[in-house]
Scaffold this motif. Structure first.
Motif, mmCIF file in Angstrom:
data_model
loop_
_atom_site.group_PDB
_atom_site.id
_atom_site.type_symbol
_atom_site.label_atom_id
_atom_site.label_comp_id
_atom_site.label_asym_id
_atom_site.label_seq_id
_atom_site.Cartn_x
_atom_site.Cartn_y
_atom_site.Cartn_z
ATOM 1 N N UNK A 191 38.267 -11.851 -4.481
ATOM 2 C CA UNK A 191 37.238 -11.592 -5.479
ATOM 3 C C UNK A 191 37.529 -10.318 -6.246
ATOM 4 N N UNK A 192 36.899 -10.168 -7.405
ATOM 5 C CA UNK A 192 37.152 -8.986 -8.245
ATOM 6 C C UNK A 192 36.484 -7.722 -7.713
ATOM 7 N N UNK A 193 37.126 -7.102 -6.729
ATOM 8 C CA UNK A 193 36.639 -5.848 -6.163
ATOM 9 C C UNK A 193 37.461 -4.683 -6.715
ATOM 10 N N UNK A 194 36.799 -3.590 -7.068
ATOM 11 C CA UNK A 194 37.512 -2.467 -7.672
ATOM 12 C C UNK A 194 38.524 -1.852 -6.712
ATOM 13 N N UNK A 246 36.559 -5.192 -13.907
ATOM 14 C CA UNK A 246 35.153 -4.874 -14.054
ATOM 15 C C UNK A 246 34.389 -6.093 -14.552
ATOM 16 N N UNK A 247 33.169 -6.243 -14.078
ATOM 17 C CA UNK A 247 32.374 -7.415 -14.402
ATOM 18 C C UNK A 247 31.238 -7.069 -15.363
ATOM 19 N N UNK A 248 30.830 -8.041 -16.213
ATOM 20 C CA UNK A 248 29.699 -7.809 -17.126
ATOM 21 C C UNK A 248 28.439 -7.470 -16.327
ATOM 22 N N UNK A 249 27.554 -6.669 -16.907
ATOM 23 C CA UNK A 249 27.568 -6.106 -18.264
ATOM 24 C C UNK A 249 28.237 -4.732 -18.355
ATOM 25 N N UNK A 250 29.056 -4.374 -17.359
ATOM 26 C CA UNK A 250 29.718 -3.065 -17.378
ATOM 27 C C UNK A 250 30.604 -2.938 -18.615
ATOM 28 N N UNK A 306 37.059 -1.678 -21.786
ATOM 29 C CA UNK A 306 37.868 -2.031 -22.949
ATOM 30 C C UNK A 306 38.523 -3.401 -22.793
ATOM 31 N N UNK A 307 39.065 -3.698 -21.642
ATOM 32 C CA UNK A 307 39.674 -5.007 -21.429
ATOM 33 C C UNK A 307 38.648 -6.121 -21.494
ATOM 34 N N UNK A 308 37.481 -5.873 -20.927
ATOM 35 C CA UNK A 308 36.404 -6.858 -20.947
ATOM 36 C C UNK A 308 35.880 -7.074 -22.363
#
Length: 299
Positions: free
Chosen positions: A154-157, A240-244, A247-249
């Motif tokens: 999963x997308x963990x920092x 990083x996941x929305x709504x954070x 720049x890439x997002x």
């Protein structure tokens, strides 16, 4: 020879040694215009990333106008796909990217330096084991391994930082090992061993300081790669996941309306490009200063 003459000779010798002392790596690299330009670009983008959240006119998650409003409506650069101010999200989106990239680079360069110095100093079977393991890791593209583990766990920092950092490890280790091999055979290392100084102190106190130029160049080079990897993984939805704000997002969220609201994509692309160019110029300047090619041929 009288005492006065001897004292004068010693004074002249000390003065000559002081005059001939070689300036530091950073001072030598700053004599190059490319290093100055790269440093200026890097500082500009870093200042924007870290001071931007305090200058944003709106909250990065606040809805200010209709989605994809043109420039001047809801903000100087319009709004994004959900009606949030593009400028505010841009100013708030660089800080986390920079922190993640720097931490991942520090992790990769630190571990790579440890492995490289250890392999060069100990040699033998340990050297072979570490380098052959690194060869296996180098067979897989760095982003593929990151995508594999991030998609499974999963997308963990913390995982994002770990995968980017570990991706740098075998590359840094190979470069550091090559630089350290010429240091471990020098007389001051043999002298330290002969008086019984512990090996870890020799590696830390004698070898590492003599490859600091290589480490500085590697850090700058790997930082450039880290920025691109972290931004790319965020673009793919594994950072990083929305709504954070990120720049890439931002590029991923607003690419569908590039012709309608170009600033929501153009601003982060320009910032990442400037930072990449800046760090590359600084790294190139450091590398040229380290090997002395910036001085040209002296007559």
């Amino acid at each position: 020879m009288s005492n006065g003459t001897a004292t004068e000779a010693i004074t002249k010798t000390g003065a000559a040694a002081k005059v001939q002392r070689k300036p530091g790596l950073l001072r030598r690299s700053l004599k190059s215009r490319r290093t100055v330009i790269g440093l200026a670009l890097t500082i500009l983008v870093l200042a924007l990333a870290f001071l931007g959240p305090y200058m944003a006119p709106h909250s990065p998650t606040e809805f200010v106008a209709a989605p994809f409003s043109p420039a001047g409506t809801g903000g100087p650069f319009g709004t994004d796909n959900l009606g949030r101010d593009v400028l505010s999200r841009f100013l708030a989106g660089g800080q986390t990217l920079m922190i993640l990239a720097v931490v991942a680079t520090a992790l990769g360069v630190g571990l790579g330096a440890l492995v490289g110095v250890l392999a060069a100093y100990r040699r033998g079977w340990l050297d072979e084991a570490l380098m052959r393991t690194g060869d296996v890791a180098l067979a897989f593209p760095q982003i593929v391994l990151a995508l594999l583990f991030l998609s499974i766990i999963g997308p963990q920092l913390w995982l994002l930082v770990l995968m980017v950092g570990l991706g740098h490890l075998p590359r840094v280790a190979r470069v550091v090992r090559g630089a350290a091999l010429s240091v471990v055979e020098r007389d001051f290392v043999k002298a330290a061993e002969s008086v019984g100084i512990p090996r870890w102190r020799i590696m830390v106190g004698e070898i590492v300081p003599n490859i600091s130029s290589t480490l500085a160049v590697e850090f700058g080079l790997r930082l450039t790669y880290s920025i691109g990897l972290v931004a790319g993984l965020s673009f793919l939805g594994l950072g990083l996941q929305p709504p954070t704000p990120d720049w890439g997002l931002m590029i991923n969220e607003n690419r569908i309306a590039l012709t309608i609201s170009p600033w929501s994509v153009a601003l982060p692309v320009i910032a990442i490009a400037l930072l990449t160019v800046g760090t590359n110029l600084v790294t190139d300047g450091l590398a040229k200063a380290a090997i002395g090619s910036d001085q040209g041929v002296k007559e």
